[in-house]
Design an enzyme around this catalytic site. Structure first.
Site, mmCIF file in Angstrom:
data_model
loop_
_atom_site.group_PDB
_atom_site.id
_atom_site.type_symbol
_atom_site.label_atom_id
_atom_site.label_comp_id
_atom_site.label_asym_id
_atom_site.label_seq_id
_atom_site.Cartn_x
_atom_site.Cartn_y
_atom_site.Cartn_z
ATOM 1 N N LEU A 75 45.319 41.282 40.275
ATOM 2 C CA LEU A 75 46.510 40.849 39.926
ATOM 3 C C LEU A 75 47.253 41.406 38.909
ATOM 4 C CD1 LEU A 75 45.184 37.147 40.474
ATOM 5 C CD2 LEU A 75 46.332 38.724 42.222
ATOM 6 N N CYS A 76 46.875 42.534 38.650
ATOM 7 C CA CYS A 76 47.579 43.585 37.425
ATOM 8 C C CYS A 76 49.041 44.196 38.292
ATOM 9 C CB CYS A 76 46.705 44.795 37.201
ATOM 10 S SG CYS A 76 45.814 44.360 35.651
ATOM 11 N N HIS A 77 49.843 44.119 37.380
ATOM 12 C CA HIS A 77 51.272 44.727 37.827
ATOM 13 C C HIS A 77 50.884 46.345 37.757
ATOM 14 C CE1 HIS A 77 52.220 40.569 37.126
ATOM 15 N NE2 HIS A 77 53.408 40.792 38.007
ATOM 16 N N MET A 113 45.085 45.418 30.011
ATOM 17 C CA MET A 113 44.063 45.828 30.857
ATOM 18 C C MET A 113 43.954 47.015 31.231
ATOM 19 S SD MET A 113 42.997 42.830 31.451
ATOM 20 C CE MET A 113 41.708 43.528 32.733
ATOM 21 N N GLU A 114 44.983 47.885 30.990
ATOM 22 C CA GLU A 114 44.865 49.500 31.161
ATOM 23 C C GLU A 114 43.931 49.935 30.071
ATOM 24 O OE1 GLU A 114 47.617 47.820 31.618
ATOM 25 O OE2 GLU A 114 48.304 48.183 33.744
ATOM 26 N N ASP A 128 26.840 57.588 33.189
ATOM 27 C CA ASP A 128 26.625 58.434 34.612
ATOM 28 C C ASP A 128 25.837 60.016 33.963
ATOM 29 O OD1 ASP A 128 26.542 59.309 37.265
ATOM 30 O OD2 ASP A 128 28.180 60.409 36.740
#
Lengths: 158, 158, 158, 158, 158, 158
Positions: A75-77, A113-114, A128
């Site tokens: 739901l991120c723009h 969020m980014e 990793d």
């Protein structure tokens, strides 16, 4: 009104309308860490192991992931980021690595969020690249440390 | 030989050659958590807030992210996953949420990174859906809890 | 200051801050070519071979690739492109194909990389569609031919 | 039959059927170069400029692009690559950089396109990281240098 | 057991485990249509309008979309497709276009979703290329027409 | 001039230039449906089957697909969407499901394609989640129902 803007009256998930929000300069910073054994960290720090590549690969993965945030978080723009910076440091005290990401945009929504996505993917990439020598590593302490712009203004936490 | 199979003799990052490894059934499980305030958790638990949607959105985001792992982690091999399961539970003791991802494939490399990526993106999605009510949340304790298949065989940690 | 804006003081790669640059109309054009044998070109030119499809497939691949530039080039800024045009022509003199891409945006950074990416992927697609009949082809001469907008203004080279 | 397996009888583009081809070990190597001014190269070679990062960023971009080949080239088959290696060297004689990519898979089709895509995107990334100091650079000489596996067997060209 | 294999006992969405299914040759075909006005169809059929490009662009978009199916449909398994063919025909009787997609793999799950996705995106692309002249178009009748391979064997419907 | 703005004089497909169009608030709504047997619908409606998950998974897939439109439809412009909402309802009369998507942006082109893509992928996801119990389902009646903003102004159809 339930305070959760991503869910409408019936509880349906949706990408909320930000069309009426102002376009302002927004910046966010997030932080996280990868904990490993002292031996793993020593291997990265020592000359034999090309530390630069482990860290620079993870930093680059974090930068690229920031640009994929709206693809990953339902739901991120989508936002046209104007800056992404990911800095990883060796932390003897943990032992492990700290990861700090700074993101900037001119837009209608914040970029926490980014920044968090950049930190998360940088940590996953460190994992990793080191998992062949240490499978007990833990990723953690991922949180927003600062935020600027938008209606809520500047905000900071350690 | 430096033990870090992702880096060649000169320290150059590369996707290591797994062409000679056996194709075996491989499974991995990873775990992580999102810590929030008790008030945030209560809001999700209470009737007014559609908990199902918050959790099911994050679970789905985790499943989809597992399939994107090789796109996000620079040196991960692309793998045809045969199963992905992400389970999120409300944990009053944290307070917060626990996230467990299980991934399975028939392939030449393990699927720890896919499980860890699913957990990370599920946590990020929880964060995204709750950040309007709580900006002090922290994502953490992300680690591999079990692994099966391949030359190193079965392995488990709490 | 070292003149390489993508690298910070410590040499860490990052997506540079363009937040303070002006939003202006920007346009870039790039050019490249695929050299093949005269026989391959003849096969494409002749009636039996559906030339239109080879060329139109490659043109379309170039257009679509321009939109993926920020996903492919680690430190490129995402941009909302307002125009992409890719034109491929048969060039008997090479023998081979010329590829010209024109890209336009209203934004804070130039679109040379988008134009170069379009040309590169169009050339790769031509290669892919012709490799069954000619494996000695070469892609080359890819460069920027014109640029407009931004602080440095208009610029052209053959 | 027109020899162009990507086009059917009516000239329609399609992803050809490789379902009846044998799964064999396949390897391909491709090469290309970025030409720049001697001054640009000197800046990268000299101590002040963090050469490592320019080159390692481009190598990593090439590795990641190899995994995106089927997304970029319309009629390429998706393949589970078992190895990708991209090596960039400073070439005083050009002056510029040489890029060599090696790709391996166990599959039904060759991996030339993956190797060529890795080379192309590595060159584009070098261009992106140096364009602030030199806009006359040219990408070229991209071609397949070796191929193994499949019905046509081993093949090499300089 | 509720017959819906994508949902576990508690109703949680997950990517079901196909690790124990046999790898067999699987093929699926799907069909759909875009209905438009006779005038729109005439414009495409007539000489002035480059029909070839409208149709070939949509066919190519369908082929490429088939490869993205697991990225779009949350619980679809990633599959290495061995063939994708999309054929669009002008249908005066509708009036409009018919779209048929055929997909083949060697794998553990069927490829109906890949065929349906190819048809859907081809129809969307036709819509996109004609919407400037006709905004009343309708996409419909998208269904699976044939399926082969796997435990359930061959199956067909008109 | 042939009225098909996506094709230039020679019939070459291209992403048309919208750089000179005004940035305005634009909104579009699209609708579609999935027809299934009454028994399938009953299974979803009944208590045993977790209807919520089927529908919420498809709604979320639709929202995410809207953000991928420019990646899927070759000549679509990338747009920063400010809102995406997908609502699915059980329709006994069909029997089946209706899907309505609403998309909003501030931009230079309309968002019909984003709304149509959201509807299409939501329908495909419903199909994927129910195909184990019903393989005769049909997706259809996908069309634009309303459009606002831009030079052509508001427009509606049932």
């Amino acid at each position: 009104m339930n305070g959760l803007s991503h869910l409408d009256d019936q509880g349906r998930a949706r990408m909320v309308d930000v069309g009426d929000k102002a376009v302002t300069a927004r910046r966010a910073r997030a932080r996280g860490e990868l904990r490993c054994t002292a031996a793993t960290l020593e291997m990265v720090r020592a000359g034999k192991t090309p530390k630069g590549s482990v860290i620079s690969t993870a930093e680059l993965a974090g930068v690229m992931a920031a640009k994929r945030t709206a693809d990953l978080i339902p739901l991120c723009h989508p936002l046209a980021l104007s800056q992404v910076d990911v800095a990883i440091a060796v932390e003897d005290a943990l032992p492990g690595f700290s990861v700090v990401a700074t993101v900037r945009t001119e837009g209608r929504t914040g970029v926490e969020m980014e920044a968090l996505t950049a930190v998360s993917v940088a940590c996953l990439t460190l994992f990793d690249m080191l998992k062949a020598v240490d499978r007990t590593m833990t990723i953690g302490a991922i949180h927003v440390t600062a935020k600027e712009g938008g209606k809520s203004g500047a905000w900071e936490q350690i």
